[in-house]
Design a protein around this motif. Sequence first.
Motif, PDB file in Angstrom:
ATOM      1  N   VAL A   1      13.683  12.947   4.278  1.00  0.00           N
ATOM      2  CA  VAL A   1      12.440  12.246   3.926  1.00  0.00           C
ATOM      3  C   VAL A   1      12.191  12.389   2.426  1.00  0.00           C
ATOM      4  CG1 VAL A   1       9.933  12.218   4.241  1.00  0.00           C
ATOM      5  CG2 VAL A   1      11.441  12.445   6.236  1.00  0.00           C
ATOM      6  N   GLN A   2      12.384  13.592   1.903  1.00  0.00           N
ATOM      7  CA  GLN A   2      12.165  13.800   0.463  1.00  0.00           C
ATOM      8  C   GLN A   2      13.142  12.958  -0.366  1.00  0.00           C
ATOM      9  OE1 GLN A   2       9.541  15.590  -0.896  1.00  0.00           O
ATOM     10  NE2 GLN A   2      10.261  14.400  -2.660  1.00  0.00           N
ATOM     11  N   ALA A   3      14.386  12.867   0.105  1.00  0.00           N
ATOM     12  CA  ALA A   3      15.381  12.081  -0.636  1.00  0.00           C
ATOM     13  C   ALA A   3      15.012  10.596  -0.640  1.00  0.00           C
ATOM     14  CB  ALA A   3      16.770  12.292  -0.025  1.00  0.00           C
ATOM     15  N   VAL A   4      14.497  10.098   0.484  1.00  0.00           N
ATOM     16  CA  VAL A   4      14.049   8.704   0.513  1.00  0.00           C
ATOM     17  C   VAL A   4      12.850   8.524  -0.416  1.00  0.00           C
ATOM     18  CG1 VAL A   4      12.949   6.939   1.959  1.00  0.00           C
ATOM     19  CG2 VAL A   4      14.988   8.127   2.783  1.00  0.00           C
ATOM     20  N   ILE A   5      11.918   9.488  -0.369  1.00  0.00           N
ATOM     21  CA  ILE A   5      10.751   9.405  -1.263  1.00  0.00           C
ATOM     22  C   ILE A   5      11.209   9.352  -2.722  1.00  0.00           C
ATOM     23  CG2 ILE A   5       8.855  10.827  -2.159  1.00  0.00           C
ATOM     24  CD1 ILE A   5       8.305  11.589   0.802  1.00  0.00           C
ATOM     25  N   ASP A   6      12.177  10.186  -3.068  1.00  0.00           N
ATOM     26  CA  ASP A   6      12.690  10.179  -4.451  1.00  0.00           C
ATOM     27  C   ASP A   6      13.248   8.796  -4.802  1.00  0.00           C
ATOM     28  OD1 ASP A   6      12.001  12.832  -4.621  1.00  0.00           O
ATOM     29  OD2 ASP A   6      14.047  13.589  -4.396  1.00  0.00           O
ATOM     30  N   GLU A   7      13.970   8.197  -3.853  1.00  0.00           N
ATOM     31  CA  GLU A   7      14.541   6.868  -4.090  1.00  0.00           C
ATOM     32  C   GLU A   7      13.429   5.817  -4.240  1.00  0.00           C
ATOM     33  OE1 GLU A   7      17.581   6.000  -4.696  1.00  0.00           O
ATOM     34  OE2 GLU A   7      17.327   3.826  -4.622  1.00  0.00           O
ATOM     35  N   LEU A   8      12.416   5.914  -3.383  1.00  0.00           N
ATOM     36  CA  LEU A   8      11.305   4.942  -3.461  1.00  0.00           C
ATOM     37  C   LEU A   8      10.574   5.083  -4.797  1.00  0.00           C
ATOM     38  CD1 LEU A   8       9.804   4.938   0.157  1.00  0.00           C
ATOM     39  CD2 LEU A   8      11.687   3.598  -0.793  1.00  0.00           C
ATOM     40  N   ARG A   9      10.367   6.328  -5.223  1.00  0.00           N
ATOM     41  CA  ARG A   9       9.714   6.541  -6.533  1.00  0.00           C
ATOM     42  C   ARG A   9      10.530   5.899  -7.646  1.00  0.00           C
ATOM     43  NH1 ARG A   9       8.249  12.055  -5.319  1.00  0.00           N
ATOM     44  NH2 ARG A   9       6.011  12.150  -4.964  1.00  0.00           N
ATOM     45  N   ARG A  10      11.860   6.102  -7.586  1.00  0.00           N
ATOM     46  CA  ARG A  10      12.737   5.504  -8.611  1.00  0.00           C
ATOM     47  C   ARG A  10      12.575   3.996  -8.650  1.00  0.00           C
ATOM     48  NH1 ARG A  10      16.496   9.593  -7.485  1.00  0.00           N
ATOM     49  NH2 ARG A  10      17.372   8.507  -5.702  1.00  0.00           N
ATOM     50  N   ARG A  11      12.302   3.421  -7.471  1.00  0.00           N
ATOM     51  CA  ARG A  11      12.158   1.964  -7.381  1.00  0.00           C
ATOM     52  C   ARG A  11      10.727   1.508  -7.668  1.00  0.00           C
ATOM     53  NH1 ARG A  11      16.220  -0.668  -4.114  1.00  0.00           N
ATOM     54  NH2 ARG A  11      17.947   0.756  -3.752  1.00  0.00           N
ATOM     55  N   GLY A  12       9.845   2.455  -7.972  1.00  0.00           N
ATOM     56  CA  GLY A  12       8.498   2.094  -8.398  1.00  0.00           C
ATOM     57  C   GLY A  12       7.451   2.088  -7.309  1.00  0.00           C
ATOM     58  N   ALA A  13       7.797   2.539  -6.102  1.00  0.00           N
ATOM     59  CA  ALA A  13       6.807   2.548  -5.021  1.00  0.00           C
ATOM     60  C   ALA A  13       5.752   3.614  -5.294  1.00  0.00           C
ATOM     61  CB  ALA A  13       7.495   2.816  -3.674  1.00  0.00           C
TER      62      ALA A  13
ATOM     63  N   ARG B   1       3.585   4.327  -2.523  1.00  0.00           N
ATOM     64  CA  ARG B   1       3.312   4.836  -1.177  1.00  0.00           C
ATOM     65  C   ARG B   1       4.575   4.730  -0.340  1.00  0.00           C
ATOM     66  NH1 ARG B   1      -1.621   2.509  -2.341  1.00  0.00           N
ATOM     67  NH2 ARG B   1      -3.402   3.858  -1.917  1.00  0.00           N
ATOM     68  N   ALA B   2       4.700   5.628   0.635  1.00  0.00           N
ATOM     69  CA  ALA B   2       5.779   5.532   1.625  1.00  0.00           C
ATOM     70  C   ALA B   2       5.132   5.437   3.004  1.00  0.00           C
ATOM     71  CB  ALA B   2       6.674   6.759   1.557  1.00  0.00           C
ATOM     72  N   TYR B   3       5.756   4.635   3.873  1.00  0.00           N
ATOM     73  CA  TYR B   3       5.221   4.417   5.216  1.00  0.00           C
ATOM     74  C   TYR B   3       6.240   4.816   6.267  1.00  0.00           C
ATOM     75  CZ  TYR B   3       1.509   1.765   3.001  1.00  0.00           C
ATOM     76  OH  TYR B   3       0.430   1.397   2.234  1.00  0.00           O
ATOM     77  N   VAL B   4       5.734   5.130   7.455  1.00  0.00           N
ATOM     78  CA  VAL B   4       6.592   5.378   8.601  1.00  0.00           C
ATOM     79  C   VAL B   4       5.827   4.970   9.855  1.00  0.00           C
ATOM     80  CG1 VAL B   4       5.854   7.798   9.008  1.00  0.00           C
ATOM     81  CG2 VAL B   4       8.162   7.073   9.655  1.00  0.00           C
ATOM     82  N   THR B   5       6.546   4.557  10.878  1.00  0.00           N
ATOM     83  CA  THR B   5       5.944   4.369  12.198  1.00  0.00           C
ATOM     84  C   THR B   5       6.753   5.220  13.166  1.00  0.00           C
ATOM     85  OG1 THR B   5       7.303   2.534  12.981  1.00  0.00           O
ATOM     86  CG2 THR B   5       5.434   1.971  11.588  1.00  0.00           C
ATOM     87  N   TYR B   6       6.102   5.633  14.253  1.00  0.00           N
ATOM     88  CA  TYR B   6       6.823   6.511  15.181  1.00  0.00           C
ATOM     89  C   TYR B   6       6.300   6.342  16.592  1.00  0.00           C
ATOM     90  CZ  TYR B   6       2.807   9.100  13.428  1.00  0.00           C
ATOM     91  OH  TYR B   6       1.558   9.441  13.016  1.00  0.00           O
TER      92      TYR B   6
ATOM     93  N   PRO C   1       1.943   3.958  15.933  1.00  0.00           N
ATOM     94  CA  PRO C   1       1.038   4.199  14.810  1.00  0.00           C
ATOM     95  C   PRO C   1       1.785   4.130  13.476  1.00  0.00           C
ATOM     96  CG  PRO C   1       0.962   6.023  16.403  1.00  0.00           C
ATOM     97  CD  PRO C   1       2.077   5.122  16.813  1.00  0.00           C
ATOM     98  N   VAL C   2       1.068   3.691  12.452  1.00  0.00           N
ATOM     99  CA  VAL C   2       1.592   3.638  11.086  1.00  0.00           C
ATOM    100  C   VAL C   2       1.013   4.832  10.325  1.00  0.00           C
ATOM    101  CG1 VAL C   2       1.672   2.288   8.950  1.00  0.00           C
ATOM    102  CG2 VAL C   2       1.639   1.121  11.181  1.00  0.00           C
ATOM    103  N   ALA C   3       1.850   5.537   9.570  1.00  0.00           N
ATOM    104  CA  ALA C   3       1.365   6.629   8.717  1.00  0.00           C
ATOM    105  C   ALA C   3       1.860   6.394   7.303  1.00  0.00           C
ATOM    106  CB  ALA C   3       1.851   7.977   9.243  1.00  0.00           C
ATOM    107  N   GLU C   4       1.081   6.886   6.331  1.00  0.00           N
ATOM    108  CA  GLU C   4       1.438   6.670   4.926  1.00  0.00           C
ATOM    109  C   GLU C   4       1.330   7.967   4.139  1.00  0.00           C
ATOM    110  OE1 GLU C   4      -1.127   4.113   2.634  1.00  0.00           O
ATOM    111  OE2 GLU C   4      -2.920   5.080   3.398  1.00  0.00           O
ATOM    112  N   LEU C   5       2.089   7.986   3.060  1.00  0.00           N
ATOM    113  CA  LEU C   5       2.076   9.108   2.124  1.00  0.00           C
ATOM    114  C   LEU C   5       1.915   8.532   0.725  1.00  0.00           C
ATOM    115  CD1 LEU C   5       2.714  12.195   1.590  1.00  0.00           C
ATOM    116  CD2 LEU C   5       5.070  11.464   1.248  1.00  0.00           C
ATOM    117  N   THR C   6       0.932   9.013  -0.001  1.00  0.00           N
ATOM    118  CA  THR C   6       0.787   8.588  -1.397  1.00  0.00           C
ATOM    119  C   THR C   6       1.804   9.364  -2.238  1.00  0.00           C
ATOM    120  OG1 THR C   6      -1.546   8.149  -1.057  1.00  0.00           O
ATOM    121  CG2 THR C   6      -0.823   8.405  -3.339  1.00  0.00           C
ATOM    122  N   LEU C   7       2.570   8.621  -3.035  1.00  0.00           N
ATOM    123  CA  LEU C   7       3.661   9.264  -3.804  1.00  0.00           C
ATOM    124  C   LEU C   7       3.164   9.725  -5.163  1.00  0.00           C
ATOM    125  CD1 LEU C   7       6.627   6.849  -3.009  1.00  0.00           C
ATOM    126  CD2 LEU C   7       5.798   8.819  -1.706  1.00  0.00           C
TER     127      LEU C   7
END
Length: 158
Positions: A106-118, A120-125, A152-158
């Motif tokens: 999850v942290q590695a994806v967050i790092d990638e999303l940040r690099r791409r300018g995101a 927020r990150a989202y997930v559903t489960y 449900p949808v959950a979000e994390l502010t990056l």
Amino acid sequence: MSTTSPSPRLIPITADTIDAACAISVRPDQQHLVSPVVKSLAEAYVHPGVAWPRLIVDGDEPVGFVMAFLDIAWNPSKDPTDIRSGIWRLNISADHQGKGYGRFAVQAVIDELRRRGATRAYVTYDTGPGTPAPFYAGLGFHPTGELSGDQPVAELTL
Ligand SMILES: CC(C)(COP(=O)(O)OP(=O)(O)OC[C@H]1O[C@@H](n2cnc3c(N)ncnc32)[C@H](O)[C@@H]1OP(=O)(O)O)[C@@H](O)C(=O)NCCC(=O)NCCS
């Protein structure tokens, strides 16, 4: 694979890694929580600009699979500016759960999303038995109150 780095990392799905990726399997009692890797890779094939699939390896050992989604228009008829990225699939191999690989992915994806300018990150489960909801809550994701299908949808502010 011929890698020898001792720490976990994400590597692309290629002709060299596809068999290892497809061999990743969660526990039998978790099969309802996540699609098999082979289905995720089929979806990645038909959504090439959106899916970001990666094998999680530790040294030479495949330990899991993660697939991000990138820049999806979440509900274009309601709000065309609502563009989201996040975790689409996460499968940690049954033999390798509880060792921090899920958190790492999850942290590695967050790092990638940040690099791409995101921002927020989202997930559903799934909310059934064994739900990963507490896992994502522990990583800082908060439910938005929305549903995607019945998830449900959950979000994390990056
Ligand atoms: C959920 C999953 C990805 C977690 O991966 P993991 O590698 O076992 O998790 P980690 O070892 O990184 O755990 C990180 C923390 O989350 C906690 N945790 C992990 N899974 C949990 C769960 N299902 N419920 C509650 N807490 C959980 C761990 O105890 C750990 O807590 P700590 O920081 O207090 O020690 C993995 O169990 C899995 O693949 N499950 C089946 C498929 C699934 O649900 N995927 C998610 C689809 S969206």
